[in-house]
Design a protein around this motif. Sequence first.
Motif, short mmCIF file in Angstrom:
data_model
loop_
_atom_site.label_atom_id
_atom_site.label_comp_id
_atom_site.label_asym_id
_atom_site.label_seq_id
_atom_site.Cartn_x
_atom_site.Cartn_y
_atom_site.Cartn_z
N GLU A 59 42.89 39.27 44.64
CA GLU A 59 43.78 39.85 44.52
C GLU A 59 44.51 40.76 45.78
O GLU A 59 45.89 40.85 45.84
CB GLU A 59 43.33 41.40 43.80
CG GLU A 59 43.09 41.14 42.38
CD GLU A 59 42.15 42.21 41.50
OE1 GLU A 59 42.57 42.45 40.26
OE2 GLU A 59 41.56 42.78 42.22
N LEU A 112 46.60 37.89 47.22
CA LEU A 112 48.05 37.58 46.60
C LEU A 112 48.69 38.93 46.58
O LEU A 112 49.90 38.84 46.04
CB LEU A 112 47.68 37.21 45.13
CG LEU A 112 46.83 35.83 44.94
CD1 LEU A 112 46.73 35.58 43.52
CD2 LEU A 112 48.15 34.85 45.41
N LYS A 167 48.19 41.51 44.75
CA LYS A 167 48.32 41.83 43.49
C LYS A 167 47.82 43.43 43.46
O LYS A 167 46.77 43.51 43.90
CB LYS A 167 47.36 40.99 42.55
CG LYS A 167 47.69 41.24 41.25
CD LYS A 167 46.97 40.07 40.46
CE LYS A 167 47.24 40.24 38.95
NZ LYS A 167 46.55 39.39 38.05
N GLN A 168 48.39 44.08 42.64
CA GLN A 168 47.88 45.53 42.60
C GLN A 168 46.80 45.78 41.86
O GLN A 168 46.82 45.30 40.56
CB GLN A 168 49.17 46.50 42.06
CG GLN A 168 48.80 47.91 42.29
CD GLN A 168 49.85 48.77 42.09
OE1 GLN A 168 50.78 48.34 41.39
NE2 GLN A 168 49.98 49.96 42.43
N HIS A 169 45.67 46.26 42.14
CA HIS A 169 44.64 46.46 41.30
C HIS A 169 44.65 47.87 40.90
O HIS A 169 44.63 48.92 41.96
CB HIS A 169 43.35 46.12 42.13
CG HIS A 169 42.01 46.64 41.70
ND1 HIS A 169 41.26 45.77 40.76
CD2 HIS A 169 41.36 47.73 41.90
CE1 HIS A 169 40.25 46.29 40.08
NE2 HIS A 169 40.20 47.31 40.78
#
Length: 111
Positions: free
Chosen positions: A42, A45, A47-49
């Motif tokens: 995450e 990339l 990517k918002q967690h």
Amino acid sequence: MLYMENHIGKIIVSDKYLRQLTEQTVLQCFGVAGFAQPTFAEKLLNKQHKAIAITTKDEKLIISLHVRVIYGVNIPVVIRALMHKIEFIIEDAVRIPVSHVRVYVDEVVEP
């Protein structure tokens, strides 16, 4: 923002308030070590967690949590207690019914 209307008038509940209330409830629960951290993938990339996700469906709340639990506790019992506690606290505080509380155990940590 959640909007409710009753005989008194219109009530607005902010997402921030619901998140803070949920966060405080989770951190006070026995056996829970905190919220899960983003994974390496995450982060890589970008990517918002989201450790807490709150959505609505049919004027009911659906709350999803990603938590870490302490090694040695009975995980199903801790999760069941957490689900009931969150449902009770949220419904008592804002008077909006909770449809589901989904708890994902992402990690088991040493005490």
